[in-house]
Design a protein around this motif. Structure first.
Motif, short mmCIF file in Angstrom:
data_model
loop_
_atom_site.label_atom_id
_atom_site.label_comp_id
_atom_site.label_asym_id
_atom_site.label_seq_id
_atom_site.Cartn_x
_atom_site.Cartn_y
_atom_site.Cartn_z
N CYS A 1 7.51 8.79 5.42
CA CYS A 1 6.53 9.01 6.48
C CYS A 1 7.14 9.88 7.57
N TRP B 1 1.64 3.43 2.16
CA TRP B 1 0.99 4.57 2.82
C TRP B 1 2.05 5.54 3.33
N ALA C 1 1.10 6.75 10.38
CA ALA C 1 0.83 6.22 9.04
C ALA C 1 0.37 4.77 9.11
N ASP D 1 -3.45 7.80 -0.55
CA ASP D 1 -3.69 6.95 0.62
C ASP D 1 -5.19 6.77 0.87
N THR E 1 0.83 -1.20 0.00
CA THR E 1 0.00 0.00 0.00
C THR E 1 0.87 1.26 0.00
N GLY F 1 -1.39 10.06 4.46
CA GLY F 1 -2.85 10.13 4.49
C GLY F 1 -3.45 10.98 3.39
N ILE G 1 3.51 -1.88 3.79
CA ILE G 1 2.24 -1.27 4.13
C ILE G 1 2.44 0.24 4.26
N ILE G 2 3.56 0.64 4.85
CA ILE G 2 3.92 2.06 4.82
C ILE G 2 5.23 2.19 4.04
N GLU H 1 -3.15 4.65 10.51
CA GLU H 1 -4.12 5.13 9.51
C GLU H 1 -4.40 4.06 8.46
N CYS H 2 -3.35 3.44 7.97
CA CYS H 2 -3.53 2.43 6.93
C CYS H 2 -4.26 1.20 7.47
N THR I 1 -6.54 4.26 -1.40
CA THR I 1 -6.14 2.94 -0.90
C THR I 1 -7.10 2.50 0.21
N ARG I 2 -7.40 3.41 1.13
CA ARG I 2 -8.33 3.10 2.22
C ARG I 2 -9.68 2.64 1.66
#
Length: 155
Positions: free
Chosen positions: A60, A22, A66, A29, A20, A25, A54-55, A69-70, A32-33
């Protein structure tokens, strides 16, 4: 372990989420969410497995935020989930042990550090129980590291 993974009606559905990347945000992002939320809603899995990157740690400013959030749609879904790290997750100001602590603070997390004698964070096994209550399948999770061993050259 907070919950038991079980086959239901002879099936066990896993949704895999990977790469992802991330960061802050922002707009990408948030798309993606939305995709994660849609997949969880449509598939109604028994387990969500996140398989790295993932991040995007180095981009970041706040890796813990982050990651939270993801993972929010997953952690808020009531579906158990587990994760392994990719090569970009811990490139920022938090290492994999610190990111593991963030994961484990969230609802539904089954991620484990694994045995201390095995390199990496996140080497563990999750068992899926059959209708008889005995393990019917084992899911193995490995942190493969983020660089090739020295001497491997280009591969």
């Amino acid at each position: 372990m907070p919950c038991s993974l079980r086959f239901r009606e002879g099936a066990f559905k896993i949704v895999q989420i990977t790469d992802t990347h991330w960061t802050t945000g922002g707009e990408e992002d948030q798309r993606t969410r939305q995709l994660i939320e849609m997949a969880l809603h449509r598939e109604a899995p028994d387990l969500v497995v996140l398989t790295g990157d993932i991040i995007f740690g180095k981009d970041c400013p706040a890796p813990a935020r982050a990651l939270r959030e993801c993972l929010a749609p997953v952690a808020g879904s009531g579906i158990p989930w587990a994760m392994v790290f990719g090569n970009h997750d811990d490139e920022g100001s938090l290492d994999s042990a610190q990111l593991l602590e963030v994961q484990q603070s969230l609802p539904g997390c089954l991620t484990q550090a694994g045995p201390p004698e095995v390199p990496g964070q996140g080497n563990y096994v999750l068992s899926v129980l059959g209708s008889d209550g005995l393990p019917a399948a084992h899911l193995w999770f490995f942190h493969s590291g983020n660089t090739a061993p020295s001497g491997m050259g280009d591969w």
